[in-house]
Design a protein around this motif. Structure first.
Motif, PDB file in Angstrom:
ATOM      1  N   LEU A 280       0.846  -1.203   0.000  1.00 65.07           N
ATOM      2  CA  LEU A 280       0.000   0.000   0.000  1.00 65.07           C
ATOM      3  C   LEU A 280       0.877   1.247   0.000  1.00 65.07           C
ATOM      4  O   LEU A 280       0.622   2.197  -0.755  1.00 65.07           O
ATOM      5  CB  LEU A 280      -0.918   0.009   1.224  1.00 65.07           C
ATOM      6  N   GLY A 281       1.930   1.225   0.804  1.00 63.45           N
ATOM      7  CA  GLY A 281       2.826   2.382   0.900  1.00 63.45           C
ATOM      8  C   GLY A 281       3.547   2.663  -0.401  1.00 63.45           C
ATOM      9  O   GLY A 281       3.847   3.822  -0.722  1.00 63.45           O
ATOM     10  N   SER A 282       3.816   1.606  -1.176  1.00 65.10           N
ATOM     11  CA  SER A 282       4.557   1.779  -2.439  1.00 65.10           C
ATOM     12  C   SER A 282       3.658   2.327  -3.555  1.00 65.10           C
ATOM     13  O   SER A 282       4.152   2.687  -4.618  1.00 65.10           O
ATOM     14  CB  SER A 282       5.130   0.434  -2.893  1.00 65.10           C
ATOM     15  N   GLY A 283       2.352   2.328  -3.333  1.00 64.59           N
ATOM     16  CA  GLY A 283       1.432   2.835  -4.344  1.00 64.59           C
ATOM     17  C   GLY A 283       1.119   1.831  -5.445  1.00 64.59           C
ATOM     18  O   GLY A 283       0.457   2.165  -6.440  1.00 64.59           O
ATOM     19  N   THR A 284       1.560   0.580  -5.270  1.00 65.85           N
ATOM     20  CA  THR A 284       1.386  -0.441  -6.325  1.00 65.85           C
ATOM     21  C   THR A 284      -0.081  -0.603  -6.736  1.00 65.85           C
ATOM     22  O   THR A 284      -0.374  -0.778  -7.919  1.00 65.85           O
ATOM     23  CB  THR A 284       1.934  -1.803  -5.819  1.00 65.85           C
ATOM     24  N   ILE A 285      -0.989  -0.583  -5.775  1.00 65.50           N
ATOM     25  CA  ILE A 285      -2.412  -0.747  -6.146  1.00 65.50           C
ATOM     26  C   ILE A 285      -3.140   0.603  -6.134  1.00 65.50           C
ATOM     27  O   ILE A 285      -4.369   0.664  -6.144  1.00 65.50           O
ATOM     28  CB  ILE A 285      -3.147  -1.791  -5.271  1.00 65.50           C
ATOM     29  N   GLY A 286      -2.374   1.682  -6.131  1.00 67.63           N
ATOM     30  CA  GLY A 286      -2.994   3.009  -6.141  1.00 67.63           C
ATOM     31  C   GLY A 286      -3.600   3.344  -4.794  1.00 67.63           C
ATOM     32  O   GLY A 286      -3.153   2.871  -3.747  1.00 67.63           O
ATOM     33  N   GLU A 287      -4.672   4.124  -4.852  1.00 74.31           N
ATOM     34  CA  GLU A 287      -5.324   4.551  -3.608  1.00 74.31           C
ATOM     35  C   GLU A 287      -6.360   3.507  -3.188  1.00 74.31           C
ATOM     36  O   GLU A 287      -7.226   3.136  -4.000  1.00 74.31           O
ATOM     37  CB  GLU A 287      -6.026   5.886  -3.864  1.00 74.31           C
ATOM     38  N   PRO A 288      -6.292   2.988  -1.958  1.00 77.92           N
ATOM     39  CA  PRO A 288      -7.308   2.008  -1.548  1.00 77.92           C
ATOM     40  C   PRO A 288      -8.690   2.650  -1.461  1.00 77.92           C
ATOM     41  O   PRO A 288      -8.849   3.710  -0.858  1.00 77.92           O
ATOM     42  CB  PRO A 288      -6.818   1.529  -0.171  1.00 77.92           C
TER      43      PRO A 288
ATOM     44  N   THR B  86      -7.159   1.978  -6.763  1.00 74.73           N
ATOM     45  CA  THR B  86      -7.404   2.593  -8.073  1.00 74.73           C
ATOM     46  C   THR B  86      -6.539   1.969  -9.177  1.00 74.73           C
ATOM     47  O   THR B  86      -6.807   2.152 -10.354  1.00 74.73           O
ATOM     48  CB  THR B  86      -7.117   4.101  -7.997  1.00 74.73           C
ATOM     49  N   ARG B  87      -5.519   1.215  -8.792  1.00 81.35           N
ATOM     50  CA  ARG B  87      -4.664   0.595  -9.818  1.00 81.35           C
ATOM     51  C   ARG B  87      -4.514  -0.909  -9.657  1.00 81.35           C
ATOM     52  O   ARG B  87      -3.768  -1.537 -10.407  1.00 81.35           O
ATOM     53  CB  ARG B  87      -3.263   1.225  -9.782  1.00 81.35           C
ATOM     54  N   GLY B  88      -5.168  -1.483  -8.660  1.00 80.91           N
ATOM     55  CA  GLY B  88      -5.038  -2.921  -8.469  1.00 80.91           C
ATOM     56  C   GLY B  88      -5.680  -3.363  -7.171  1.00 80.91           C
ATOM     57  O   GLY B  88      -6.366  -2.577  -6.496  1.00 80.91           O
ATOM     58  N   SER B  89      -5.473  -4.635  -6.843  1.00 78.39           N
ATOM     59  CA  SER B  89      -6.096  -5.170  -5.623  1.00 78.39           C
ATOM     60  C   SER B  89      -5.141  -6.117  -4.910  1.00 78.39           C
ATOM     61  O   SER B  89      -4.212  -6.657  -5.513  1.00 78.39           O
ATOM     62  CB  SER B  89      -7.386  -5.924  -5.974  1.00 78.39           C
ATOM     63  N   ILE B  90      -5.392  -6.296  -3.626  1.00 79.06           N
ATOM     64  CA  ILE B  90      -4.654  -7.281  -2.823  1.00 79.06           C
ATOM     65  C   ILE B  90      -5.694  -8.207  -2.197  1.00 79.06           C
ATOM     66  O   ILE B  90      -6.600  -7.737  -1.497  1.00 79.06           O
ATOM     67  CB  ILE B  90      -3.864  -6.626  -1.668  1.00 79.06           C
ATOM     68  N   THR B  91      -5.582  -9.496  -2.479  1.00 81.10           N
ATOM     69  CA  THR B  91      -6.429 -10.465  -1.792  1.00 81.10           C
ATOM     70  C   THR B  91      -5.597 -11.110  -0.693  1.00 81.10           C
ATOM     71  O   THR B  91      -4.495 -11.598  -0.946  1.00 81.10           O
ATOM     72  CB  THR B  91      -6.945 -11.547  -2.763  1.00 81.10           C
ATOM     73  N   VAL B  92      -6.129 -11.068   0.526  1.00 79.97           N
ATOM     74  CA  VAL B  92      -5.412 -11.599   1.682  1.00 79.97           C
ATOM     75  C   VAL B  92      -5.821 -13.056   1.859  1.00 79.97           C
ATOM     76  O   VAL B  92      -7.008 -13.363   1.985  1.00 79.97           O
ATOM     77  CB  VAL B  92      -5.748 -10.782   2.951  1.00 79.97           C
ATOM     78  N   GLY B  93      -4.833 -13.947   1.883  1.00 79.83           N
ATOM     79  CA  GLY B  93      -5.138 -15.373   2.007  1.00 79.83           C
ATOM     80  C   GLY B  93      -5.748 -15.712   3.358  1.00 79.83           C
ATOM     81  O   GLY B  93      -5.502 -15.033   4.356  1.00 79.83           O
ATOM     82  N   GLU B  94      -6.537 -16.782   3.375  1.00 81.26           N
ATOM     83  CA  GLU B  94      -7.144 -17.236   4.632  1.00 81.26           C
ATOM     84  C   GLU B  94      -6.106 -17.979   5.462  1.00 81.26           C
ATOM     85  O   GLU B  94      -5.249 -18.665   4.884  1.00 81.26           O
ATOM     86  CB  GLU B  94      -8.322 -18.160   4.338  1.00 81.26           C
ATOM     87  N   PRO B  95      -6.177 -17.888   6.770  1.00 79.85           N
ATOM     88  CA  PRO B  95      -7.118 -17.075   7.531  1.00 79.85           C
ATOM     89  C   PRO B  95      -6.607 -15.640   7.684  1.00 79.85           C
ATOM     90  O   PRO B  95      -5.403 -15.415   7.834  1.00 79.85           O
ATOM     91  CB  PRO B  95      -7.149 -17.765   8.896  1.00 79.85           C
ATOM     92  N   LEU B  96      -7.530 -14.737   7.656  1.00 76.43           N
ATOM     93  CA  LEU B  96      -7.222 -13.313   7.776  1.00 76.43           C
ATOM     94  C   LEU B  96      -6.349 -13.007   8.997  1.00 76.43           C
ATOM     95  O   LEU B  96      -5.477 -12.146   8.953  1.00 76.43           O
ATOM     96  CB  LEU B  96      -8.554 -12.558   7.895  1.00 76.43           C
ATOM     97  N   PHE B  97      -6.583 -13.725  10.119  1.00 77.18           N
ATOM     98  CA  PHE B  97      -5.844 -13.456  11.366  1.00 77.18           C
ATOM     99  C   PHE B  97      -4.362 -13.775  11.217  1.00 77.18           C
ATOM    100  O   PHE B  97      -3.525 -13.213  11.915  1.00 77.18           O
ATOM    101  CB  PHE B  97      -6.361 -14.305  12.538  1.00 77.18           C
TER     102      PHE B  97
END
Ligand code: NAP
Length: 345
Positions: A139-147, A243-254
């Motif tokens: 997120l900090g690198s801007g890879t997926i743009g603005e969340p 705005t430029r991509g997405s991050i899917t967090v693998g299960e389990p979220l915790f």
């Protein structure tokens, strides 16, 4: 300066048994004590895990001079009392989630921590996992743009005669206290404090929420849609859309061990990156290591999960709960109607 922090575990139940091995894996941890309400249980736990000091008196445990820090692993409704007693004795505290039942209690613990120069942190292990650290970096690198959008959930059915802590109000029962802390912590870490909270779900008369779907809306236009349940399975995962991509967090979220990062502007084909992460022990090692290192530095909180973040998450949780209570009281039907619903004519 000591090279290791002398830790004591409080409680001999489910979470103590899951984390004891991870504490023993940390090279900055010396696991020296176990405290239970029952001396035989403490002795049994101590002998099973080669822990030298077993006690059934929490205040004496804290005053013994043998324990620098306690890891509080007892039902949520008891956290405030135990954490406050430890902090007043000058003992550092890492306390299971949620830190307290109210944001005001968390603020009071924060005050006690500073007043007594003792470290305080909620055991939000999710934020210390390598995968979650990578989310922060991406997120900090801007890879997926603005969340702009987050969707996350966690739920599992707990039978009515299941462990008391899920269903007894005084012990902190309810889906939000048990699982909402994770989904809200994710949303808060990415988007901060929302401007509007909308919730639908089922809040019982005793204040225990069975399940809830809620939306956090930000004046920027960003939105988080979150779900928690103690009556239905919800895959414990989530995604962040930017705005430029997405991050899917693998299960389990915790305790995620994988991320899927998708970038690219249509019509160009997307770039998909699958990231895998190793897990140390049962997943709690990075959190205990970070807490120990902070204590050895003389810090009273940790920048990855400061007490202000715990307070902010609890304030959001309180707003979600307030929506459910208002809907229940307006409907007078045990909370079946949503917060924005109105009773029919
Ligand atoms: N991070 C995670 O992955 C994770 C997973 C599960 C739970 N948790 C958290 O860990 C905490 C404990 O959950 P758990 O599943 O371990 O609960 P649990 O097994 O129901 O209880 C844990 C222990 O707390 C002590 N205890 C119970 N009632 C007490 C009381 N009235 N006064 C003082 N101590 C009492 C008992 O130990 P003694 O009999 O030895 O006193 C009990 O074995 C909760 O806050 C939960 O949110 C975190």
């Amino acid at each position: 300066m000591r090279a290791r922090v002398r830790w004591g575990i409080v409680g001999t139940g489910g979470i103590a048994r899951r984390t004891v091995g991870d504490l023993q894996l940390c090279d900055t941890v010396e696991l020296v004590g176990i405290c239970s309400r029952d001396k035989d249980r403490a002795d049994q736990f101590a002998s099973e895990h080669s822990i030298p000091f077993a006690s059934a008196d929490f205040d004496a445990f804290c005053a013994s001079g043998q324990v620098d820090a306690v890891y509080v692993g007892i039902p949520h409704g008891l956290h405030f009392d135990y954490a406050a007693r430890a902090l007043r004795a000058g003992v550092h505290v890492v306390c299971e989630k949620p830190l307290t039942m109210t944001s005001a209690e968390a603020e009071e613990l924060h005050r006690l921590s500073r007043e007594n120069g003792a470290f305080l942190m909620e055991a939000m292990w999710m934020k210390f996992t390598p995968a979650f650290r990578a989310v922060t970096e991406i997120l900090g690198s801007g890879t997926i743009g603005e969340p702009r959008l987050i969707q996350a959930g966690a739920g599992f059915p707990v039978p009515p005669d299941g462990p008391a802590r899920y269903w007894v109000a005084e012990l902190g029962g309810g889906a939000l206290y048990d699982l909402g802390v994770y989904t809200i912590a994710l949303a808060h870490a990415v988007l901060g404090t929302p401007d509007q909270v909308i919730a639908v779900g089922k809040m019982r008369d005793d204040g225990v929420d069975e399940q809830v779907a809620y939306t956090l809306r930000y004046d920027s236009g960003a939105v988080a849609q979150l779900t928690n349940s103690l009556t239905a399975f919800i895959p414990p995962g989530g995604w962040i859309g930017g705005t430029r991509g997405s991050i899917t967090v693998g299960e389990p979220l915790f305790a995620p061990r994988s991320l899927r990062v998708v970038t690219g502007q249509p019509p160009a084909p997307p770039t998909v990156e699958e990231l895998d992460f190793d897990q140390e022990g049962a997943g709690y090692v990075p959190m205990f290591r970070a807490a120990s290192e902070a204590i050895l530095r003389g810090d009273v909180e940790h920048p990855i999960h400061p007490v202000s973040a715990t307070v902010a998450v609890l304030q959001i949780l309180e707003r979600v709960r307030a929506e459910l209570v208002e809907a229940r009281d307006r409907a007078g039907t045990g909370g079946q109607l949503g917060a924005l619903s109105r009773p029919g004519p």
